[in-house]
Enzyme design. Sequence first.
Site, PDB file in Angstrom:
ATOM      1  N   ARG A 116      50.203  30.858  -7.981  1.00 49.40           N
ATOM      2  CA  ARG A 116      51.062  31.270  -9.097  1.00 49.40           C
ATOM      3  C   ARG A 116      50.764  32.692  -9.548  1.00 49.40           C
ATOM      4  NH1 ARG A 116      48.924  28.341 -13.307  1.00 49.40           N
ATOM      5  NH2 ARG A 116      48.538  26.762 -11.738  1.00 49.40           N
ATOM      6  N   GLY A 130      47.674  34.882  -9.960  1.00 53.03           N
ATOM      7  CA  GLY A 130      47.203  35.406  -8.678  1.00 53.03           C
ATOM      8  C   GLY A 130      46.133  34.492  -8.100  1.00 53.03           C
ATOM      9  N   HIS A 131      46.404  33.181  -8.168  1.00 47.88           N
ATOM     10  CA  HIS A 131      45.463  32.182  -7.656  1.00 47.88           C
ATOM     11  C   HIS A 131      46.154  30.827  -7.609  1.00 47.88           C
ATOM     12  CE1 HIS A 131      45.146  30.712 -11.734  1.00 47.88           C
ATOM     13  NE2 HIS A 131      44.878  31.934 -12.153  1.00 47.88           N
ATOM     14  N   ALA A 132      45.485  29.861  -7.014  1.00 47.72           N
ATOM     15  CA  ALA A 132      45.953  28.464  -7.039  1.00 47.72           C
ATOM     16  C   ALA A 132      44.812  27.600  -7.576  1.00 47.72           C
ATOM     17  CB  ALA A 132      46.342  28.010  -5.632  1.00 47.72           C
TER      18      ALA A 132
END
Length: 136
Positions: A98, A51-53
Amino acid sequence: MKLAAPCLIQLPRFYDLRGNLSFIEEDTHLPFRLRRVYWIYDVPGGEQRGGHAFRETEELIVSLSGSFDIVLNDGKDEWRFMLNRSYNGVLVPKMIWRTLENFSTNSLALILSSTDYSEDDYIRDWEEFIRMNRNK
Ligand code: TYD
Protein backbone atom coordinates in the site's frame (compact mmCIF):
# COMPACT_ATOMS: atom_id res chain seq x y z
CA MET A 1 -16.03 -12.78 7.04
CA LYS A 2 -12.65 -13.27 5.36
CA LEU A 3 -11.21 -10.32 3.49
CA ALA A 4 -9.96 -11.40 0.05
CA ALA A 5 -9.56 -8.27 -2.10
CA PRO A 6 -9.39 -4.57 -1.20
CA CYS A 7 -12.78 -2.88 -1.31
CA LEU A 8 -14.42 0.47 -0.77
CA ILE A 9 -17.10 0.48 1.89
CA GLN A 10 -19.72 3.05 2.72
CA LEU A 11 -20.21 3.85 6.37
CA PRO A 12 -23.49 5.10 7.84
CA ARG A 13 -24.05 8.83 7.47
CA PHE A 14 -26.54 11.02 9.24
CA TYR A 15 -27.04 14.30 7.43
CA ASP A 16 -27.96 17.06 9.79
CA LEU A 17 -28.19 20.82 9.37
CA ARG A 18 -26.10 21.01 12.54
CA GLY A 19 -23.37 18.93 10.93
CA ASN A 20 -23.11 15.36 9.68
CA LEU A 21 -22.26 12.21 11.62
CA SER A 22 -20.79 8.84 10.68
CA PHE A 23 -19.68 5.91 12.80
CA ILE A 24 -17.88 2.58 12.73
CA GLU A 25 -18.98 -0.47 14.71
CA GLU A 26 -16.55 -3.32 15.05
CA ASP A 27 -19.10 -6.10 14.55
CA THR A 28 -20.92 -4.40 11.68
CA HIS A 29 -18.23 -2.73 9.61
CA LEU A 30 -14.95 -4.51 10.34
CA PRO A 31 -14.08 -8.01 9.08
CA PHE A 32 -11.57 -8.29 11.96
CA ARG A 33 -11.30 -7.63 15.68
CA LEU A 34 -10.12 -4.08 16.33
CA ARG A 35 -6.75 -3.91 18.14
CA ARG A 36 -5.37 -0.49 17.28
CA VAL A 37 -6.27 2.93 15.91
CA TYR A 38 -3.78 5.40 14.48
CA TRP A 39 -3.94 8.46 12.29
CA ILE A 40 -1.76 10.30 9.81
CA TYR A 41 -1.87 14.09 9.64
CA ASP A 42 0.23 17.17 8.76
CA VAL A 43 1.45 15.46 5.60
CA PRO A 44 3.53 17.96 3.58
CA GLY A 45 2.46 18.44 -0.05
CA GLY A 46 3.84 15.78 -2.40
CA GLU A 47 4.79 13.32 0.37
CA GLN A 48 3.78 9.65 0.36
CA ARG A 49 3.05 7.35 3.29
CA GLY A 50 3.05 3.58 3.42
CA GLY A 51 5.28 1.86 0.90
CA HIS A 52 5.03 -1.57 2.54
CA ALA A 53 2.78 -4.57 3.10
CA PHE A 54 1.74 -6.41 6.26
CA ARG A 55 2.11 -10.14 6.77
CA GLU A 56 -0.97 -10.44 9.01
CA THR A 57 -2.47 -7.03 9.64
CA GLU A 58 -5.76 -6.05 8.05
CA GLU A 59 -6.93 -2.45 8.09
CA LEU A 60 -9.75 -0.06 7.38
CA ILE A 61 -8.54 3.33 6.12
CA VAL A 62 -10.85 6.35 6.31
CA SER A 63 -10.29 9.92 5.19
CA LEU A 64 -11.77 11.84 8.12
CA SER A 65 -10.86 15.15 6.51
CA GLY A 66 -9.51 16.27 3.14
CA SER A 67 -8.54 13.70 0.54
CA PHE A 68 -5.80 11.29 -0.50
CA ASP A 69 -5.29 8.33 -2.81
CA ILE A 70 -4.65 4.75 -1.72
CA VAL A 71 -2.75 2.62 -4.21
CA LEU A 72 -2.86 -1.13 -3.47
CA ASN A 73 -1.03 -3.98 -5.16
CA ASP A 74 -1.11 -7.71 -4.44
CA GLY A 75 1.87 -8.41 -6.71
CA LYS A 76 -0.42 -8.99 -9.67
CA ASP A 77 -3.34 -6.54 -9.63
CA GLU A 78 -3.39 -2.88 -8.68
CA TRP A 79 -6.25 -0.89 -7.15
CA ARG A 80 -6.47 2.89 -6.73
CA PHE A 81 -9.04 4.52 -4.45
CA MET A 82 -9.54 8.24 -4.02
CA LEU A 83 -10.86 8.91 -0.54
CA ASN A 84 -12.50 12.31 -0.19
CA ARG A 85 -15.62 11.57 1.87
CA SER A 86 -15.68 11.01 5.62
CA TYR A 87 -18.19 8.19 5.21
CA ASN A 88 -16.10 6.04 2.87
CA GLY A 89 -13.38 3.62 3.87
CA VAL A 90 -11.08 1.16 2.15
CA LEU A 91 -10.65 -2.32 3.61
CA VAL A 92 -7.12 -3.60 3.02
CA PRO A 93 -6.47 -7.35 3.43
CA LYS A 94 -3.12 -8.68 4.60
CA MET A 95 -0.28 -9.13 2.08
CA ILE A 96 -1.21 -6.09 0.02
CA TRP A 97 1.41 -3.46 -0.81
CA ARG A 98 0.00 0.00 0.00
CA THR A 99 0.94 3.58 -0.73
CA LEU A 100 -0.97 6.66 0.41
CA GLU A 101 -0.36 9.73 -1.77
CA ASN A 102 -1.80 13.00 -3.12
CA PHE A 103 -2.71 14.24 0.36
CA SER A 104 -4.67 17.48 0.31
CA THR A 105 -3.92 20.26 2.78
CA ASN A 106 -5.14 19.39 6.29
CA SER A 107 -6.03 15.82 5.34
CA LEU A 108 -6.51 13.36 8.17
CA ALA A 109 -6.27 9.60 7.58
CA LEU A 110 -7.75 7.33 10.26
CA ILE A 111 -6.60 3.69 10.26
CA LEU A 112 -8.30 0.89 12.17
CA SER A 113 -6.04 -2.08 12.49
CA SER A 114 -6.41 -5.77 13.36
CA THR A 115 -3.10 -6.06 15.23
CA ASP A 116 -0.94 -4.28 17.77
CA TYR A 117 2.02 -2.47 16.23
CA SER A 118 4.89 -4.82 15.41
CA GLU A 119 7.74 -4.02 13.05
CA ASP A 120 8.01 -7.79 12.42
CA ASP A 121 4.69 -7.68 10.58
CA TYR A 122 6.03 -5.22 7.99
CA ILE A 123 7.39 -6.18 4.57
CA ARG A 124 9.24 -3.07 3.50
CA ASP A 125 11.15 -4.54 0.57
CA TRP A 126 9.20 -4.75 -2.71
CA GLU A 127 11.38 -7.56 -4.09
CA GLU A 128 10.83 -9.62 -0.95
CA PHE A 129 7.07 -8.97 -1.21
CA ILE A 130 7.03 -10.19 -4.82
CA ARG A 131 9.11 -13.26 -3.86
CA MET A 132 6.70 -14.11 -1.02
CA ASN A 133 3.73 -13.85 -3.39
CA ARG A 134 5.41 -16.08 -5.93
CA ASN A 135 5.93 -18.76 -3.28
CA LYS A 136 2.34 -18.63 -2.04
P1 TYD B 1 4.75 3.35 9.33
O1 TYD B 1 3.66 2.34 9.50
O2 TYD B 1 6.01 2.93 8.63
O3 TYD B 1 4.18 4.63 8.55
P2 TYD B 1 3.23 4.66 7.27
O4 TYD B 1 1.90 5.02 7.78
O5 TYD B 1 3.79 5.71 6.39
O6 TYD B 1 3.24 3.32 6.65
O7 TYD B 1 5.08 3.97 10.74
C1 TYD B 1 6.09 4.93 10.92
C2 TYD B 1 6.70 4.72 12.28
O8 TYD B 1 5.74 5.00 13.30
C3 TYD B 1 7.12 3.28 12.52
O9 TYD B 1 8.45 3.07 12.12
C4 TYD B 1 6.94 3.12 14.02
C5 TYD B 1 5.85 4.07 14.38
N1 TYD B 1 4.53 3.46 14.61
C6 TYD B 1 4.22 3.00 15.87
O10 TYD B 1 5.03 3.08 16.82
N2 TYD B 1 2.98 2.48 16.12
C7 TYD B 1 2.05 2.36 15.13
O11 TYD B 1 0.92 1.88 15.39
C8 TYD B 1 2.40 2.80 13.81
C9 TYD B 1 1.41 2.67 12.69
C10 TYD B 1 3.64 3.35 13.59
